[in-house]
Design a protein around this motif. Sequence first.
Motif, mmCIF file in Angstrom:
data_model
loop_
_atom_site.group_PDB
_atom_site.id
_atom_site.type_symbol
_atom_site.label_atom_id
_atom_site.label_comp_id
_atom_site.label_asym_id
_atom_site.label_seq_id
_atom_site.Cartn_x
_atom_site.Cartn_y
_atom_site.Cartn_z
ATOM 1 N N ARG A 62 0.912 -1.200 0.127
ATOM 2 C CA ARG A 62 -0.108 -0.144 0.208
ATOM 3 C C ARG A 62 0.831 1.231 0.112
ATOM 4 O O ARG A 62 1.935 1.299 0.653
ATOM 5 N N ASN A 63 0.592 2.161 -0.896
ATOM 6 C CA ASN A 63 1.221 3.457 -0.955
ATOM 7 C C ASN A 63 0.718 4.301 0.431
ATOM 8 O O ASN A 63 -0.304 4.405 0.611
ATOM 9 N N PRO A 64 1.752 4.497 1.275
ATOM 10 C CA PRO A 64 1.415 5.238 2.640
ATOM 11 C C PRO A 64 0.778 6.744 2.177
ATOM 12 O O PRO A 64 -0.219 7.176 3.145
ATOM 13 N N GLN A 65 1.040 7.370 1.245
ATOM 14 C CA GLN A 65 0.319 8.757 0.933
ATOM 15 C C GLN A 65 -0.978 8.592 0.337
ATOM 16 O O GLN A 65 -1.690 9.253 0.873
ATOM 17 N N THR A 66 -1.373 7.624 -0.427
ATOM 18 C CA THR A 66 -2.401 7.854 -1.216
ATOM 19 C C THR A 66 -3.468 6.580 -0.673
ATOM 20 O O THR A 66 -4.759 6.605 -0.759
ATOM 21 N N GLY A 67 -2.744 5.476 -0.240
ATOM 22 C CA GLY A 67 -3.442 4.284 0.408
ATOM 23 C C GLY A 67 -3.914 3.310 -0.850
ATOM 24 O O GLY A 67 -4.412 2.422 -0.694
ATOM 25 N N ALA A 68 -3.451 3.892 -1.944
ATOM 26 C CA ALA A 68 -3.656 2.779 -3.359
ATOM 27 C C ALA A 68 -2.986 1.582 -3.119
ATOM 28 O O ALA A 68 -1.676 1.497 -2.560
ATOM 29 N N GLU A 69 -3.467 0.640 -3.664
ATOM 30 C CA GLU A 69 -2.570 -0.840 -3.658
ATOM 31 C C GLU A 69 -1.529 -0.807 -4.612
ATOM 32 O O GLU A 69 -1.810 -0.201 -5.716
ATOM 33 N N ILE A 70 -0.582 -1.363 -4.390
ATOM 34 C CA ILE A 70 0.521 -1.503 -5.515
ATOM 35 C C ILE A 70 1.026 -2.867 -5.506
ATOM 36 O O ILE A 70 1.053 -3.376 -4.394
ATOM 37 N N LYS A 71 1.426 -3.408 -6.498
ATOM 38 C CA LYS A 71 2.252 -4.505 -6.826
ATOM 39 C C LYS A 71 3.562 -4.552 -6.336
ATOM 40 O O LYS A 71 4.528 -3.802 -6.974
ATOM 41 N N ILE A 72 4.040 -5.509 -5.466
ATOM 42 C CA ILE A 72 5.448 -5.593 -5.335
ATOM 43 C C ILE A 72 6.011 -6.836 -5.899
ATOM 44 O O ILE A 72 5.706 -7.941 -5.392
ATOM 45 N N ALA A 73 6.989 -6.701 -6.838
ATOM 46 C CA ALA A 73 7.486 -7.986 -7.386
ATOM 47 C C ALA A 73 8.430 -8.747 -6.533
ATOM 48 O O ALA A 73 8.830 -8.443 -5.580
#
Length: 91
Positions: A62-73
């Motif tokens: 999760r991006n701490p600034q926006t809360g958006a989910e991100i994929k970590i490879a």
Amino acid sequence: MNKGDLVIAVANAKLVSTKKQAQETVDYIFNAMAEALKKDGSVQIAGFGSFKVTKREARTGRNPQTGAEIKIAARNALKFTPAKALKDAIN
């Protein structure tokens, strides 16, 4: 201690005659360790500890600034386990 401090320690120990030779020695040791980790996946140094390459699976973060989910490879990570002698020396 950083790499420069290690070079100075090797030079002061009179293991080599110049600081340049100490730099080359430290570089050689680090390069040899990196190559061994690439090839075998582990380096063990008696009385100091062991380095081991571990696999980290892909995951969702999760991006701490926006809360958006991100994929970590997926990736390789390095794990260090100190030897008992090293643990005893610092305590």
